[in-house]
Scaffold this active site. Structure first.
Site: not given
Ligand code: CMP
Length: 142
Positions: A11, A51, A114, A117, A128
């Site tokens: 990311k 998403y 984070n 993914h 995906e």
């Molecule tokens: P990802 O695995 O990419 O799948 C969905 C994403 O939503 C997840 O990682 C997080 O980065 C994001 N996400 C999930 N919960 C929250 C939250 N409470 N606030 C902001 N982002 C979130």
């Protein structure tokens, strides 16, 4: 154990922090091989489509803004039990809960930023990968 393919995104927080190589090294050290890769900047439409299952969640707008804020590395990773192995290497979605030595513990800034993914199941991985790659892009590494 079966050889599988999974889908991974490095990311924008990790590409902007110059951690692409560090993250890929963690995949490779743990037996996963890159089986397709594309370095790109997602459009709003492409990120929203990816998403779409989170469309009604309060963080959806923030998630799309972040995922389009900088370049991303899209990859197919192949290896034994690749879907689960990738999830172990990444660590918990929330870096505050991620185990020591995982990508998110080392490099994530928050639950939104984070770092990576990864597909949560073999069915998600297939969907995906097809969203971002042509079948002919997907190399067999084993
Ligand atoms: P990802 O695995 O990419 O799948 C969905 C994403 O939503 C997840 O990682 C997080 O980065 C994001 N996400 C999930 N919960 C929250 C939250 N409470 N606030 C902001 N982002 C979130």
């Amino acid at each position: 154990m079966a050889i599988e393919k999974t889908f991974s995104i490095i990311k924008p927080n990790s590409t902007l922090d110059n951690n692409i190589g560090n993250v890929i090294a963690m995949f490779e050290k743990n037996g996963l091989r890159i089986a397709a890769a594309k370095f790109t900047h997602l459009s709003k439409e492409k990120a929203e489509g990816f998403y779409i299952e989170h469309k009604e969640r309060p963080f959806f707008g923030e998630l799309v803004d972040f995922m389009t804020s900088g370049p991303v590395m899209l990859m197919s990773l192949e290896g034994e039990n690749a879907v689960m192995k990738n999830r172990e290497i990444m660590g918990a979605t929330n870096p505050a809960e991620a185990a020591d030595g995982t990508v998110r513990k080392l490099y994530a800034k928050s639950i939104g930023e984070n770092s990576v993914h990864g597909s949560d199941s073999a069915a998600s991985a297939e969907r995906e990968l097809a969203y971002f790659f042509e079948k002919s892009d997907l190399v067999d590494r084993f």
